[in-house]
Design a protein around this motif. Structure first.
Motif, mmCIF file in Angstrom:
data_model
loop_
_atom_site.group_PDB
_atom_site.id
_atom_site.type_symbol
_atom_site.label_atom_id
_atom_site.label_comp_id
_atom_site.label_asym_id
_atom_site.label_seq_id
_atom_site.Cartn_x
_atom_site.Cartn_y
_atom_site.Cartn_z
ATOM 1 N N ALA A 16 33.506 -61.398 -11.323
ATOM 2 C CA ALA A 16 33.027 -63.437 -11.798
ATOM 3 C C ALA A 16 33.937 -63.693 -10.931
ATOM 4 C CB ALA A 16 32.686 -63.341 -13.343
ATOM 5 N N PHE A 17 33.586 -65.750 -10.793
ATOM 6 C CA PHE A 17 34.738 -66.474 -10.385
ATOM 7 C C PHE A 17 34.403 -67.171 -11.418
ATOM 8 C CE2 PHE A 17 31.473 -66.894 -6.283
ATOM 9 C CZ PHE A 17 32.098 -65.338 -5.439
ATOM 10 N N THR A 66 36.377 -72.095 -1.807
ATOM 11 C CA THR A 66 35.520 -71.043 -2.089
ATOM 12 C C THR A 66 35.725 -70.401 -1.022
ATOM 13 O OG1 THR A 66 33.904 -72.867 -3.152
ATOM 14 C CG2 THR A 66 33.392 -70.922 -2.342
ATOM 15 N N TRP A 67 36.036 -70.538 0.343
ATOM 16 C CA TRP A 67 36.209 -69.207 0.937
ATOM 17 C C TRP A 67 37.355 -67.986 0.121
ATOM 18 C CZ3 TRP A 67 39.213 -69.563 5.719
ATOM 19 C CH2 TRP A 67 39.616 -68.675 6.452
ATOM 20 N N ARG A 68 38.262 -69.027 0.086
ATOM 21 C CA ARG A 68 39.826 -68.108 -0.662
ATOM 22 C C ARG A 68 38.947 -67.693 -1.978
ATOM 23 N NH1 ARG A 68 42.684 -66.732 3.919
ATOM 24 N NH2 ARG A 68 43.833 -68.907 4.113
ATOM 25 N N VAL A 69 38.319 -68.124 -2.628
ATOM 26 C CA VAL A 69 38.277 -67.252 -3.653
ATOM 27 C C VAL A 69 37.467 -66.001 -3.522
ATOM 28 C CG1 VAL A 69 36.623 -68.661 -4.509
ATOM 29 C CG2 VAL A 69 37.593 -67.971 -6.558
ATOM 30 N N CYS A 70 36.404 -66.094 -2.695
ATOM 31 C CA CYS A 70 35.294 -65.500 -2.371
ATOM 32 C C CYS A 70 35.941 -63.971 -1.622
ATOM 33 C CB CYS A 70 34.488 -65.460 -1.195
ATOM 34 S SG CYS A 70 33.281 -66.658 -2.031
ATOM 35 N N GLN A 71 37.384 -64.942 -0.959
ATOM 36 C CA GLN A 71 38.343 -62.934 -0.190
ATOM 37 C C GLN A 71 38.815 -62.647 -1.247
ATOM 38 O OE1 GLN A 71 41.042 -66.465 2.220
ATOM 39 N NE2 GLN A 71 40.271 -64.726 4.453
ATOM 40 N N LEU A 72 39.830 -63.423 -2.141
ATOM 41 C CA LEU A 72 40.032 -63.218 -3.402
ATOM 42 C C LEU A 72 39.344 -62.203 -4.472
ATOM 43 C CD1 LEU A 72 42.794 -62.731 -5.289
ATOM 44 C CD2 LEU A 72 41.795 -64.565 -6.435
ATOM 45 N N ALA A 73 38.587 -62.528 -4.517
ATOM 46 C CA ALA A 73 37.271 -61.774 -5.505
ATOM 47 C C ALA A 73 36.864 -60.294 -4.506
ATOM 48 C CB ALA A 73 36.004 -62.062 -5.475
ATOM 49 N N ARG A 74 36.584 -60.070 -3.440
ATOM 50 C CA ARG A 74 36.738 -58.776 -2.043
ATOM 51 C C ARG A 74 37.539 -57.994 -2.029
ATOM 52 N NH1 ARG A 74 34.040 -55.276 -0.986
ATOM 53 N NH2 ARG A 74 32.785 -54.595 0.863
ATOM 54 N N GLU A 75 38.850 -58.698 -2.284
ATOM 55 C CA GLU A 75 39.680 -57.021 -3.228
ATOM 56 C C GLU A 75 39.330 -56.270 -3.906
ATOM 57 O OE1 GLU A 75 42.839 -59.720 -3.803
ATOM 58 O OE2 GLU A 75 43.376 -60.156 -1.127
ATOM 59 N N THR A 76 38.461 -56.575 -4.854
ATOM 60 C CA THR A 76 38.287 -55.455 -6.081
ATOM 61 C C THR A 76 36.692 -55.155 -6.122
ATOM 62 O OG1 THR A 76 38.507 -57.583 -7.416
ATOM 63 C CG2 THR A 76 40.916 -56.353 -6.882
ATOM 64 N N VAL A 77 35.950 -56.006 -5.990
ATOM 65 C CA VAL A 77 34.275 -56.258 -5.308
ATOM 66 C C VAL A 77 33.796 -56.002 -5.301
ATOM 67 C CG1 VAL A 77 34.931 -57.519 -8.361
ATOM 68 C CG2 VAL A 77 34.279 -58.513 -6.812
ATOM 69 N N THR A 78 32.576 -55.678 -5.426
ATOM 70 C CA THR A 78 31.213 -56.570 -3.984
ATOM 71 C C THR A 78 30.276 -57.046 -4.325
ATOM 72 O OG1 THR A 78 31.651 -53.811 -3.571
ATOM 73 C CG2 THR A 78 29.957 -54.944 -2.082
ATOM 74 N N VAL A 79 29.787 -57.990 -6.000
ATOM 75 C CA VAL A 79 29.604 -58.588 -6.219
ATOM 76 C C VAL A 79 30.267 -59.921 -7.420
ATOM 77 C CG1 VAL A 79 27.197 -58.760 -7.848
ATOM 78 C CG2 VAL A 79 27.048 -57.227 -6.470
ATOM 79 N N ALA A 80 30.234 -60.716 -6.908
ATOM 80 C CA ALA A 80 30.753 -61.836 -8.164
ATOM 81 C C ALA A 80 29.901 -62.516 -8.566
ATOM 82 C CB ALA A 80 31.780 -63.003 -7.786
ATOM 83 N N LEU A 81 30.138 -63.327 -9.765
ATOM 84 C CA LEU A 81 29.066 -63.865 -10.664
ATOM 85 C C LEU A 81 29.893 -65.519 -10.295
ATOM 86 C CD1 LEU A 81 27.156 -61.423 -11.724
ATOM 87 C CD2 LEU A 81 26.989 -62.937 -13.915
ATOM 88 N N VAL A 104 32.911 -62.245 3.888
ATOM 89 C CA VAL A 104 33.934 -61.877 3.628
ATOM 90 C C VAL A 104 33.123 -60.587 3.188
ATOM 91 C CG1 VAL A 104 35.581 -62.596 3.732
ATOM 92 C CG2 VAL A 104 34.191 -62.778 1.197
ATOM 93 N N GLY A 105 31.607 -60.385 3.021
ATOM 94 C CA GLY A 105 30.916 -59.093 2.847
ATOM 95 C C GLY A 105 30.320 -59.323 1.829
ATOM 96 N N LEU A 106 30.829 -60.197 0.760
ATOM 97 C CA LEU A 106 30.846 -60.343 -0.881
ATOM 98 C C LEU A 106 29.287 -61.102 -1.071
ATOM 99 C CD1 LEU A 106 32.646 -60.306 -3.653
ATOM 100 C CD2 LEU A 106 32.620 -62.919 -3.644
ATOM 101 N N GLU A 107 28.963 -60.192 -2.001
ATOM 102 C CA GLU A 107 27.140 -60.925 -2.767
ATOM 103 C C GLU A 107 27.907 -62.325 -3.940
ATOM 104 O OE1 GLU A 107 24.369 -58.985 -5.505
ATOM 105 O OE2 GLU A 107 23.933 -58.600 -3.458
ATOM 106 N N ALA A 108 27.376 -62.870 -3.404
ATOM 107 C CA ALA A 108 27.836 -63.800 -4.791
ATOM 108 C C ALA A 108 26.161 -64.111 -5.376
ATOM 109 C CB ALA A 108 28.106 -65.495 -4.193
ATOM 110 N N ARG A 109 26.543 -63.694 -7.039
ATOM 111 C CA ARG A 109 24.697 -64.249 -7.725
ATOM 112 C C ARG A 109 25.407 -65.656 -8.619
ATOM 113 N NH1 ARG A 109 23.458 -58.331 -9.696
ATOM 114 N NH2 ARG A 109 23.491 -57.082 -7.957
ATOM 115 N N GLU A 110 24.209 -66.431 -9.285
ATOM 116 C CA GLU A 110 24.065 -67.731 -9.425
ATOM 117 C C GLU A 110 22.638 -67.771 -10.868
ATOM 118 O OE1 GLU A 110 23.007 -67.098 -6.477
ATOM 119 O OE2 GLU A 110 25.333 -68.321 -5.215
ATOM 120 N N PRO A 111 23.389 -67.097 -11.775
ATOM 121 C CA PRO A 111 22.325 -66.437 -13.175
ATOM 122 C C PRO A 111 22.700 -68.126 -13.457
ATOM 123 C CG PRO A 111 24.972 -65.902 -13.560
ATOM 124 C CD PRO A 111 24.774 -66.441 -12.621
#
Length: 631
Positions: free
Chosen positions: A263-264, A347-362, A506-513
Motif C-alpha cells: 500500500a501507499f 507519485t511516480w517515485r512512490v510507485c518506483q519504491l513500491a515496485r521494488e517489493t510488490v506488484t500491487v499497491a492499494l 513501472v509495471g505496478l498495479e494500483a488499486r483504489e478501494p
C-alpha cells in the motif's frame, strides 16, 4: 493489469496487418512486461500486453471464449470474478482458467452489453463477437482505466490504453486541438471530453460502445452514473456502521492477488484508513511506502511513520528533491498529453519504491471526491450559505468589484488571500466552484494568450462544459454538484490519469478501494451534515475511523500530495523557470504573448506572486510536445 490496443474497420471488413497492431502494443510494453499477444480476423485486430496478477500462467490474451465465438482483450481487475464465475457456472457456463478474463467473456455471452453492470472493478476492454461481427468497448464506472480512440483515414477505428498506442499508427494525424490548450491551461490536464490531438477521443468513464461493420459510428452509451438526488436517513451510528462495512468490503476485495501486495501510505486520512483496514484483514505485516520532500512544511513522512508504527507495517520511505527535475522528460513521456499536476513526480517515485517489493499497491484515492474531503468543498458549502442570504443582483456587482480590485496577494497569510473567494461569490454556485478548481483563471489566460490564439479558440471557454455538467447534475445542492463534477471530470482527468500512468510506467498495479462504486453510491446519499460539519470535510468517515486512527492523523489540516515547485522555481530551478520565456517551441506556436509571459516569470522569481503552477503548466506543455514529436 495490462495494456490493450486494436483496430476495427467500420465500413468493410478489410484485412488488418498484425504487425501494425503489434507496433501499437510495443508502445505499451511498460504496461505489460509479462507477455504479448495479437489476434486478427477480417476487419479486426486485437492486441494485448500482460502484467500477470491473477492466474499467472493460465490467462493469456487475446483470449477466446470456450466456444470460440468471442475474443477479448482486457485491462484491469474484476474483484467479484469468483462470485460471478459461480453464478455463470450454475447457469451452464464452463471455464478452463482461474482468472477474471474468462469470466468477462462468459458474462458477455450471457448478458451482452449489460454484462458491465455485473462487473465490480476497474477495467477497459474490447470484445469482438465473431458471430455478430460486432466490437464492444467498455470502460469502468469511475474511469480508473483509460481508453483512447481515433477514426483514421482508411475507415478504421484505432484504440488503445494510452495515446502512445495510437501514435504508433502511421495514419494518425498529429494536429493539436487549440480547444484542448484552453482546457489544459484552465485545469492542468486535458479532460476526458477532449484530447490534445484533433480526431482523438476518450471513451468516457461509465460508458460503452457497440460497433458494427457497415453501420455508422454510434454515440457512446452511459451505463452507470452516480446520483446525489436522494438523502439517506437514519441514526449516525447506523450510517457509521454501514460505511465501515463498505470500506472493509472494498479493501478486502482488493487484497486478492497471486503476487506480492502492499500500500501507499502518505500519512493522510485516506491512505491511513486503507492501511488500517488492510492490517485488520491480513495475518502478515502490510508492506507500505511513502515519499517525502526536502521542504519541511510539505513533508508528511513523520505522520506516515506514525501509522506504520501503529500497525507494525513493513515500511519504507524516500524523499523527492529538485535533483529529480532531471527526469521530467521521462515523466512527460508517461502522459503523452500535457499533464501539469506536479504531484505526478512524487507519485511516480512512490510507485518506483513500491515496485521494488510488490506488484500491487492499494491507494487512498477517491475518498475526498466521494466524502467531500477537499478544502474547496468546505469553502463551497460555506459560500453557498452566503449566496442563499444575498441575491445575485447584489452579489455580482459588489463581490465582482471587490474581487477585481483586491490584489493577488500570494505572499500574504492565507486569511488575507481573498481574491478568489470574492470572485467566486460574485457568480453562482457552479461558477464559483469552476473557479475554485481551476489552475489558471480566465482573466490570466486572456492576458497570456496572443491575439492569434484567441481567434483560434473563438467563443469556447474551458469552464463551459464544467458549468453544464454541474447545472445538469442529479443533485440537490451546490456541494452535491461540486462533488459530482469532481467524480465526473477531476477524478478521471487528473487523479486517476496520474496514478494509472505513473504506476503502469513501472509495471505496478494500483488499486483504489475507496472508489468501490457501492461506497461511492452510499456516500452520494449522505446528508450534507454527514459530509461537511464544523469546518471539516469527510465528517462521517473521520468519525468512523476514530477507532482505528488517532485524532492528529484524522483532524490535522489537510496537506495533500503537494510538490514544492514554488520554492524550487525560486531556488535551484530558477534557471528552468527563466528558460520558459525563451522557449523556441512555445514561441513557434504563436499562442502566447511573450511580454505577459516574461512578467509572470519575473513576478514569481521576485516573490510578489506565486505563478509556479502556471510555469509548471507551460514547462510540461513544452516537454510533452517534444516527447510526442511535435517540436
Amino acid at each position: 493489469m495490462c495494456g490493450i490496443a486494436g483496430i476495427y474497420h467500420l465500413e468493410t471488413p478489410k484485412p488488418v496487418d498484425p504487425a501494425r497492431v503489434d507496433a501499437m502494443c510495443d508502445a505499451l510494453a511498460h504496461r505489460g512486461p509479462d507477455g504479448q499477444g495479437v489476434w486478427t480476423a477480417p476487419g479486426v485486430g486485437l492486441g494485448h500486453r500482460r502484467l500477470s496478477i491473477i492466474d499467472l500462467e493460465g490467462s493469456p490474451q487475446p483470449m477466446a471464449s470456450l466456444d470460440g465465438r468471442a475474443m477479448l482483450v482486457f485491462n484491469g481487475e474484476i474483484y467479484n470474478f469468483r462470485e460471478l464465475r459461480q453464478e455463470l457456472r450454475e447457469a451452464g457456463a464452463r471455464f478452463r482458467t482461474e482468472g477474471d478474463s474468462e469470466v468477462i467473456l462468459a458474462a458477455w455471452q450471457r448478458w451482452g452489453p449489460d454484462c458491465v453492470t455485473r462487473l465490480h472493478g476497474m477495467f477497459a476492454f474490447a470484445i469482438y463477437d465473431l458471430g455478430a461481427r460486432t466490437l464492444f468497448l467498455a470502460r469502468d464506472r469511475l474511469g480508473v482505466k483509460p481508453l483512447f480512440m481515433a477514426q483514421l483515414s482508411d475507415g478504421s477505428l484505432a484504440f488503445g490504453s494510452e495515446l502512445k498506442a495510437l501514435l504508433a499508427h502511421p495514419l494518425l494525424r498529429r494536429e493539436i486541438d487549440p480547444l484542448a490548450i484552453e482546457d489544459y491551461l484552465a485545469w492542468g490536464y486535458v479532460p476526458d471530453n477532449r484530447s490534445i490531438l484533433k480526431g482523438v477521443t476518450k471513451l468516457p468513464a461509465g460508458h460503452s460502445l457497440l460497433l458494427r461493420h457497415g453501420a455508422p459510428m454510434p454515440k457512446a452509451r452511459q451505463w452507470w452514473d452516480v446520483s446525489f438526488a436522494e438523502r439517506r436517513k437514519g441514526r449516525v451510528e447506523d450510517l457509521e456502521a454501514e460505511l465501515l462495512h463498505l470500506m472493509r468490503q472494498a479493501v478486502s476485495s482488493r487484497m486478492v492477488a497471486d503476487v506480492p501486495l502492499g500500500a501507499f501510505l502518505s500519512g493522510g486520512v485516506d491512505s491511513s484508513s486503507v492501511v488500517a483496514l488492510m492490517a485488520e484483514a491480513s495475518s502478515r505485516p502490510v508492506k507500505t511506502c511513502s515519499i517525502g520532500f526536502d521542504v519541511a512544511a510539505l513533508d508528511e513522512t513523520a505522520y506516515a511513520g506514525q501509522v506504520a508504527q501503529r500497525y507494525a507495517t513493513d515500511h519504507r520511505a524516500r524523499r523527492v528533491s529538485p535533483d529529480d527535475f532531471d527526469m521530467i522528460d521521462t515523466l512527460a513521456g508517461m502522459f503523452d498529453e500535457p499533464f501539469a499536476d506536479a504531484s505526478a513526480l512524487p507519485t511516480w517515485r512512490v510507485c518506483q519504491l513500491a515496485r521494488e517489493t510488490v506488484t500491487v499497491a492499494l491507494s487512498g484515492d477517491g475518498a475526498d471526491e466521494a466524502m467531500a474531503g477537499y478544502r474547496r468543498h468546505v469553502f463551497q458549502h460555506g459560500e453557498d450559505r452566503v449566496r442563499a442570504l444575498l441575491p445575485q443582483g447584489l452579489r455580482a456587482p459588489v463581490f465582482g468589484w471587490l474581487g477585481a480590485i483586491y490584489p493577488k496577494a500570494d505572499w500574504a497569510p492565507r486569511p488575507l488571500r481573498a481574491k478568489t473567494t470574492l470572485l467566486s461569490l460574485a457568480g453562482d454556485s457552479a461558477e464559483g466552484y469552476a473557479r475554485a478548481i481551476g489552475v489558471t483563471p480566465p482573466e490570466l489566460r486572456e492576458n497570456l494568450y496572443s491575439g492569434d490564439f484567441r481567434r483560434l479558440r473563438g467563443d469556447y471557454r474551458a469552464e463551459a462544459p464544467m458549468l453544464e455538467l454541474m447545472r445538469t447534475a442529479p443533485a440537490r445542492s451546490g456541494l452535491d454538484r461540486a462533488q459530482y463534477a469532481d467524480l465526473k471530470a477531476w477524478l478521471p482527468g487528473d487523479i486517476l490519469t496520474k496514478v494509472d500512468r505513473t504506476s503502469m510506467a513501472v509495471g505496478l498495479e494500483a488499486r483504489e478501494p475507496l472508489l468501490d462504486h457501492r461506497l461511492i453510491e452510499f456516500a452520494a446519499t449522505l446528508p450534507e451534515a454527514m459530509r461537511v460539519r464544523g469546518g471539516q470535510g469527510k465528517w462521517l468517515m473521520k468519525r468512523t475511523m476514530r477507532r482505528f486512527l488517532p485524532d492528529d492523523i484524522l483532524y490535522r489540516p489537510k496537506q495533500g500530495f503537494v510538490t514544492p515547485i514554488a520554492q524550487w522555481f525560486r531556488g535551484p530551478l530558477a534557471g528552468p523557470a527563466r528558460d520558459i520565456c525563451t522557449s523556441a517551441l512555445l514561441a513557434r506556436t504563436g499562442w502566447f504573448d511573450n511580454r505577459s509571459l516574461t512578467g509572470l516569470v519575473d513576478a514569481h522569481l521576485a516573490g510578489t506572486s506565486d505563478n509556479s503552477r502556471l510555469l509548471w503548466q507551460l514547462f510540461m506543455l513544452e516537454r510533452s510536445f517534444t516527447k510526442m514529436g511535435i517540436a
